[in-house]
Design a protein around this motif. Structure first.
Motif, PDB file in Angstrom:
ATOM      1  N   SER A  69       0.823  -1.217   0.000  1.00 22.92           N
ATOM      2  CA  SER A  69       0.000   0.000   0.000  1.00 22.92           C
ATOM      3  C   SER A  69       0.856   1.265   0.000  1.00 22.92           C
ATOM      4  CB  SER A  69      -0.925   0.015   1.220  1.00 22.92           C
ATOM      5  OG  SER A  69      -0.192   0.244   2.417  1.00 22.92           O
ATOM      6  N   GLY A  70       2.168   1.088   0.145  1.00 25.00           N
ATOM      7  CA  GLY A  70       3.080   2.223   0.099  1.00 25.00           C
ATOM      8  C   GLY A  70       3.400   2.820   1.457  1.00 25.00           C
ATOM      9  N   LYS A  71       2.886   2.236   2.534  1.00 22.82           N
ATOM     10  CA  LYS A  71       3.142   2.783   3.868  1.00 22.82           C
ATOM     11  C   LYS A  71       4.493   2.296   4.379  1.00 22.82           C
ATOM     12  CE  LYS A  71      -1.672   3.573   5.030  1.00 22.82           C
ATOM     13  NZ  LYS A  71      -2.732   3.475   6.051  1.00 22.82           N
ATOM     14  N   THR A  72       5.153   3.181   5.115  1.00 21.87           N
ATOM     15  CA  THR A  72       6.560   2.938   5.446  1.00 21.87           C
ATOM     16  C   THR A  72       6.867   2.862   6.939  1.00 21.87           C
ATOM     17  OG1 THR A  72       7.002   5.326   5.347  1.00 21.87           O
ATOM     18  CG2 THR A  72       7.324   4.065   3.319  1.00 21.87           C
ATOM     19  N   ALA A  73       5.863   2.950   7.815  1.00 20.08           N
ATOM     20  CA  ALA A  73       6.138   2.876   9.254  1.00 20.08           C
ATOM     21  C   ALA A  73       6.813   1.545   9.592  1.00 20.08           C
ATOM     22  CB  ALA A  73       4.850   3.030  10.060  1.00 20.08           C
ATOM     23  N   PRO A  74       7.697   1.530  10.569  1.00 19.95           N
ATOM     24  CA  PRO A  74       8.378   0.283  10.931  1.00 19.95           C
ATOM     25  C   PRO A  74       7.401  -0.804  11.384  1.00 19.95           C
ATOM     26  CG  PRO A  74       9.443   2.174  11.960  1.00 19.95           C
ATOM     27  CD  PRO A  74       8.159   2.670  11.379  1.00 19.95           C
ATOM     28  N   VAL A  75       7.765  -2.045  11.106  1.00 22.59           N
ATOM     29  CA  VAL A  75       6.975  -3.208  11.518  1.00 22.59           C
ATOM     30  C   VAL A  75       7.867  -4.133  12.339  1.00 22.59           C
ATOM     31  CG1 VAL A  75       5.695  -5.241  10.760  1.00 22.59           C
ATOM     32  CG2 VAL A  75       5.464  -3.090   9.495  1.00 22.59           C
ATOM     33  N   LEU A  76       7.404  -4.453  13.541  1.00 25.77           N
ATOM     34  CA  LEU A  76       8.084  -5.421  14.406  1.00 25.77           C
ATOM     35  C   LEU A  76       7.254  -6.692  14.417  1.00 25.77           C
ATOM     36  CD1 LEU A  76      10.151  -6.313  16.566  1.00 25.77           C
ATOM     37  CD2 LEU A  76       8.763  -5.105  18.264  1.00 25.77           C
ATOM     38  N   MET A  77       7.838  -7.781  13.956  1.00 28.21           N
ATOM     39  CA  MET A  77       7.126  -9.053  13.875  1.00 28.21           C
ATOM     40  C   MET A  77       7.351  -9.869  15.141  1.00 28.21           C
ATOM     41  SD  MET A  77       5.188 -10.661  11.571  1.00 28.21           S
ATOM     42  CE  MET A  77       5.702 -10.144   9.938  1.00 28.21           C
ATOM     43  N   LEU A  78       6.239 -10.330  15.745  1.00 27.91           N
ATOM     44  CA  LEU A  78       6.298 -11.216  16.907  1.00 27.91           C
ATOM     45  C   LEU A  78       5.919 -12.626  16.464  1.00 27.91           C
ATOM     46  CD1 LEU A  78       4.434  -9.189  19.689  1.00 27.91           C
ATOM     47  CD2 LEU A  78       6.894  -9.483  19.440  1.00 27.91           C
ATOM     48  N   THR A  79       6.725 -13.608  16.824  1.00 30.03           N
ATOM     49  CA  THR A  79       6.380 -14.961  16.419  1.00 30.03           C
ATOM     50  C   THR A  79       7.177 -16.004  17.200  1.00 30.03           C
ATOM     51  OG1 THR A  79       6.309 -16.492  14.543  1.00 30.03           O
ATOM     52  CG2 THR A  79       8.084 -14.895  14.571  1.00 30.03           C
ATOM     53  N   ALA A  80       6.592 -17.204  17.264  1.00 21.18           N
ATOM     54  CA  ALA A  80       7.301 -18.332  17.862  1.00 21.18           C
ATOM     55  C   ALA A  80       8.220 -19.000  16.849  1.00 21.18           C
ATOM     56  CB  ALA A  80       6.294 -19.345  18.395  1.00 21.18           C
ATOM     57  N   ASP A  82      11.339 -19.391  15.020  1.00 22.30           N
ATOM     58  CA  ASP A  82      12.656 -18.845  15.336  1.00 22.30           C
ATOM     59  C   ASP A  82      13.780 -19.373  14.453  1.00 22.30           C
ATOM     60  OD1 ASP A  82      12.668 -21.408  16.261  1.00 22.30           O
ATOM     61  OD2 ASP A  82      13.332 -20.933  18.300  1.00 22.30           O
ATOM     62  N   THR A  83      13.453 -20.060  13.361  1.00 24.69           N
ATOM     63  CA  THR A  83      14.506 -20.540  12.472  1.00 24.69           C
ATOM     64  C   THR A  83      14.940 -19.417  11.540  1.00 24.69           C
ATOM     65  OG1 THR A  83      13.019 -21.293  10.707  1.00 24.69           O
ATOM     66  CG2 THR A  83      13.458 -22.846  12.507  1.00 24.69           C
ATOM     67  N   THR A  84      16.137 -19.549  11.006  1.00 27.08           N
ATOM     68  CA  THR A  84      16.650 -18.518  10.093  1.00 27.08           C
ATOM     69  C   THR A  84      15.762 -18.349   8.860  1.00 27.08           C
ATOM     70  OG1 THR A  84      18.928 -18.815  10.846  1.00 27.08           O
ATOM     71  CG2 THR A  84      18.615 -17.832   8.671  1.00 27.08           C
ATOM     72  N   ASP A  86      12.572 -18.722   8.626  1.00 21.42           N
ATOM     73  CA  ASP A  86      11.382 -17.997   9.055  1.00 21.42           C
ATOM     74  C   ASP A  86      11.682 -16.511   9.206  1.00 21.42           C
ATOM     75  OD1 ASP A  86       9.647 -20.170   9.158  1.00 21.42           O
ATOM     76  OD2 ASP A  86      10.300 -20.720  11.179  1.00 21.42           O
ATOM     77  N   LYS A  87      12.824 -16.202   9.821  1.00 21.01           N
ATOM     78  CA  LYS A  87      13.195 -14.811  10.014  1.00 21.01           C
ATOM     79  C   LYS A  87      13.400 -14.109   8.672  1.00 21.01           C
ATOM     80  CE  LYS A  87      15.403 -15.570  14.510  1.00 21.01           C
ATOM     81  NZ  LYS A  87      16.672 -15.519  15.284  1.00 21.01           N
ATOM     82  N   VAL A  88      14.042 -14.802   7.744  1.00 15.86           N
ATOM     83  CA  VAL A  88      14.258 -14.232   6.407  1.00 15.86           C
ATOM     84  C   VAL A  88      12.920 -13.972   5.727  1.00 15.86           C
ATOM     85  CG1 VAL A  88      15.168 -14.711   4.100  1.00 15.86           C
ATOM     86  CG2 VAL A  88      16.555 -15.207   6.118  1.00 15.86           C
ATOM     87  N   MET A  89      11.989 -14.908   5.854  1.00 15.14           N
ATOM     88  CA  MET A  89      10.668 -14.741   5.251  1.00 15.14           C
ATOM     89  C   MET A  89       9.961 -13.512   5.817  1.00 15.14           C
ATOM     90  SD  MET A  89       7.529 -17.522   5.043  1.00 15.14           S
ATOM     91  CE  MET A  89       8.715 -18.797   4.578  1.00 15.14           C
ATOM     92  N   GLY A  90      10.036 -13.330   7.145  1.00 16.32           N
ATOM     93  CA  GLY A  90       9.395 -12.180   7.763  1.00 16.32           C
ATOM     94  C   GLY A  90      10.013 -10.872   7.320  1.00 16.32           C
ATOM     95  N   ASP A  97      12.009  -5.558  12.015  1.00 14.21           N
ATOM     96  CA  ASP A  97      12.642  -6.221  13.148  1.00 14.21           C
ATOM     97  C   ASP A  97      11.830  -7.456  13.491  1.00 14.21           C
ATOM     98  OD1 ASP A  97      14.427  -6.746  15.156  1.00 14.21           O
ATOM     99  OD2 ASP A  97      13.991  -4.957  16.336  1.00 14.21           O
ATOM    100  N   TYR A  98      12.421  -8.323  14.302  1.00 15.34           N
ATOM    101  CA  TYR A  98      11.862  -9.646  14.549  1.00 15.34           C
ATOM    102  C   TYR A  98      12.116  -9.996  15.995  1.00 15.34           C
ATOM    103  CZ  TYR A  98      10.761 -14.414  12.851  1.00 15.34           C
ATOM    104  OH  TYR A  98      10.190 -15.627  12.598  1.00 15.34           O
ATOM    105  N   LEU A  99      11.074 -10.387  16.728  1.00 12.17           N
ATOM    106  CA  LEU A  99      11.228 -10.745  18.134  1.00 12.17           C
ATOM    107  C   LEU A  99      10.530 -12.069  18.386  1.00 12.17           C
ATOM    108  CD1 LEU A  99      12.431  -9.728  20.800  1.00 12.17           C
ATOM    109  CD2 LEU A  99      10.270  -8.586  21.267  1.00 12.17           C
ATOM    110  N   VAL A 100      11.276 -13.032  18.916  1.00 12.04           N
ATOM    111  CA  VAL A 100      10.737 -14.368  19.147  1.00 12.04           C
ATOM    112  C   VAL A 100       9.928 -14.388  20.441  1.00 12.04           C
ATOM    113  CG1 VAL A 100      11.315 -16.789  19.542  1.00 12.04           C
ATOM    114  CG2 VAL A 100      12.625 -15.441  17.878  1.00 12.04           C
ATOM    115  N   LYS A 101       8.741 -15.005  20.391  1.00  8.48           N
ATOM    116  CA  LYS A 101       7.872 -15.154  21.558  1.00  8.48           C
ATOM    117  C   LYS A 101       8.310 -16.360  22.394  1.00  8.48           C
ATOM    118  CE  LYS A 101       3.464 -14.800  20.549  1.00  8.48           C
ATOM    119  NZ  LYS A 101       2.203 -15.005  19.790  1.00  8.48           N
ATOM    120  N   PRO A 102       8.069 -16.322  23.704  1.00  5.79           N
ATOM    121  CA  PRO A 102       7.462 -15.208  24.439  1.00  5.79           C
ATOM    122  C   PRO A 102       8.423 -14.033  24.548  1.00  5.79           C
ATOM    123  CG  PRO A 102       8.165 -16.905  25.957  1.00  5.79           C
ATOM    124  CD  PRO A 102       8.376 -17.462  24.586  1.00  5.79           C
TER     125      PRO A 102
END
Length: 224
Positions: A69-80, A82-84, A86-90, A97-102
């Motif tokens: 949609s063209g929006k540029t605000a930062p996105v922090l992905m939360l997810t369980a 934790d493989t490389t 998966d992180k690359v896909m996100g 940025d990427y933060l593993v849960k919990p």
């Protein structure tokens, strides 16, 4: 900052929303992708915190759509996840940025602060426009070595104006930035808040920086 927090697990959503609100952020919360998609289409956010595994629309798809949609605000992905790969896909989907849960709440706040500083007028932990410097953690503003204390709401208003210097911001934009989704301010709340902030800035000789644009809204007009 105004943050959209998308998490389908209420037991995780509530503490995350609570600690972000206590840190002074305006937080809209959604428990599924469709509600988040609607909120994104209706409001502008400074940061999105999105859980990967969501009902109806996944966090990954939501992030991709947001970037398309063209929006540029930062996105922090939360997810369980934790493989490389998966992180690359996100990250490839548009996450910053990427933060593993919990999620550790202290680390989450640090990452939110870091992502929030991705605007040109951030200097360390403060926001600066011309010779006016806002310290959000301390709730005060400084000019010419003079500091004035602010209320949390006054600091949020000044932060929003300083993030958009020289831009005319209408009342709806400002109210959405300062009050959380579902909380309707009284009709004169913004007018009263602007008056109080001008009184604080008067001590610094900067009261006239906040201009009223009649019929439209307000503009921060910095003076060098």
């Amino acid at each position: 900052m105004r943050i959209l927090l998308v998490e389908d697990d209420v037991e995780q959503l509530e503490p995350l929303q609570g600690i972000l609100s206590e840190a002074g952020y305006i937080v809209d919360a959604a428990e599924d992708g469709e509600i988040a998609q609607w909120l994104i289409s209706e409001k502008d956010y400074d940061l999105l915190i999105i859980d990967w595994m969501l009902p109806t629309i996944s966090g990954l798809s939501l992030c991709r759509q947001y970037r398309l949609s063209g929006k540029t605000a930062p996105v922090l992905m939360l997810t369980a996840k934790d493989t490389t790969p998966d992180k690359v896909m996100g990250l490839d989907a548009g996450a910053d940025d990427y933060l593993v849960k919990p999620a550790d709440l202290v680390e989450l706040l640090a990452r939110v602060r870091a992502l929030g500083r991705r605007v040109p007028n951030w200097q360390g932990d403060s926001l600066r426009v011309a010779d006016l410097q806002l310290y959000l953690a301390e709730l005060n503003v400084e000019r010419s070595h003079v500091k004035v204390e602010l209320s949390p709401r006054e600091a949020k208003l000044l932060e929003y104006l300083m993030r958009h210097p020289n831009q005319v911001l209408n009342r709806n934009q400002i109210e959405e930035a300062l009050w959380e989704w579902g909380m309707e301010p009284e009709s004169n709340a913004l007018t009263v808040l602007v008056r109080k902030l001008r009184q604080r800035l008067q001590v610094l000789g900067a009261a006239d920086w906040i201009k009223t644009v009649y019929g439209m809204g307000y503009r921060l007009n910095p003076q060098e």
